[in-house]
Design a protein around this motif. Sequence first.
Motif, PDB file in Angstrom:
ATOM      1  N   SER A  15       8.177  -5.328   1.791  1.00 21.74           N
ATOM      2  CA  SER A  15       6.852  -5.000   1.134  1.00 21.74           C
ATOM      3  C   SER A  15       5.781  -4.381   2.058  1.00 21.74           C
ATOM      4  N   ASP A  16       6.161  -3.967   3.182  1.00 27.97           N
ATOM      5  CA  ASP A  16       5.237  -3.322   3.948  1.00 27.97           C
ATOM      6  C   ASP A  16       5.342  -1.951   4.175  1.00 27.97           C
ATOM      7  N   PRO A  17       4.611  -1.187   3.538  1.00 28.26           N
ATOM      8  CA  PRO A  17       4.938   0.423   3.333  1.00 28.26           C
ATOM      9  C   PRO A  17       5.320   1.138   4.565  1.00 28.26           C
ATOM     10  N   ALA A  18       4.659   0.603   5.853  1.00 27.21           N
ATOM     11  CA  ALA A  18       5.224   0.929   7.161  1.00 27.21           C
ATOM     12  C   ALA A  18       6.715   1.231   7.335  1.00 27.21           C
ATOM     13  N   THR A  19       7.488   0.357   6.472  1.00 27.67           N
ATOM     14  CA  THR A  19       8.904   0.134   6.949  1.00 27.67           C
ATOM     15  C   THR A  19       9.666   1.182   5.962  1.00 27.67           C
TER      16      THR A  19
END
Length: 283
Positions: free
Chosen positions: A53-57
Amino acid sequence: TKPFQVAIDGPAASGKSTTAKMVAQRLGFDYIDSGAFYRCITLAALSKGINPSDPATVGQISEIAEQCKIGLQTVFAKPSETVSSGEEGVFQKLTCLPTTRVFLNSKDVSSEIRSNNVSQHVSAVAAIRNVREAVLQKIRSIRARENNNNNNNNNNKQDSDNTPNLSSSQSQSIVVSEGLVMDGRDIGTVILPHADLKIFLVADSRIRAERRLQELVKNGLDPTLNKLDVDTVQRDLQRRDELDRTRKVSPLRKADDAMVLDTSNLTIEGQVDVIVQEVERRR
Ligand code: C5P
């Protein structure tokens, strides 16, 4: 001749995979569960401690999607096994549902990918463009390999990475299958745009939640321990549908030429009959 293609799409818990498997069994067709690919990639990410859910991943998850090896194997029920129940033909209607085993890098993850944790993160993973591209490639190469194997008359061969061939049917004698059933969200619109029959399954979200909860309980989940009730399940389903419907790449959508089948008041056998009859009519 080209295999007859059946595309089954619809929202979460609309009964797609049970229906698709039973249709495949009745017709002797291959079966591919496309959701299993997204679930495997989600599981692989979660087990590396990545939060989808973390867009950085997004980059990390895309890499996992490209590198992981996914295999499916559908084992169809043997008609002969059930005749011993004394009632011929009952197998199609009762317990002997085909089972699908799912392999991630040669490990059997069939039950792990159905966990609540995976279900909660899978829509975020499935919204990533590179993930969808990777899944499309995987499904294509599996189909190409299957066709090859069919031509060579040895479709039960194992892959070199020891993952069983996708949708090879161990207990059926059919070598060249005449058709394919695939279920998911974008089968009729993106994966098999020229499918011979497209079905869009819908059902009231309360009924879907009740069915999903029953299924979880049947698989050994204790609803009190897990703080799960129909309301919670319904909210989770609706949240996932909303994400699937509104994403930019290949959203959940009825293909223009799909037949809508509302299963709110149908039994599984009833909906399977409708689809099988429609295939027979068209082929
Ligand atoms: O069908 P299942 O519930 O196993 O699918 C899990 C998730 O995978 C869906 O909620 C959706 O986000 C994604 N999916 C998809 N496209 C498909 C199949 C599944 O985006 N063809």
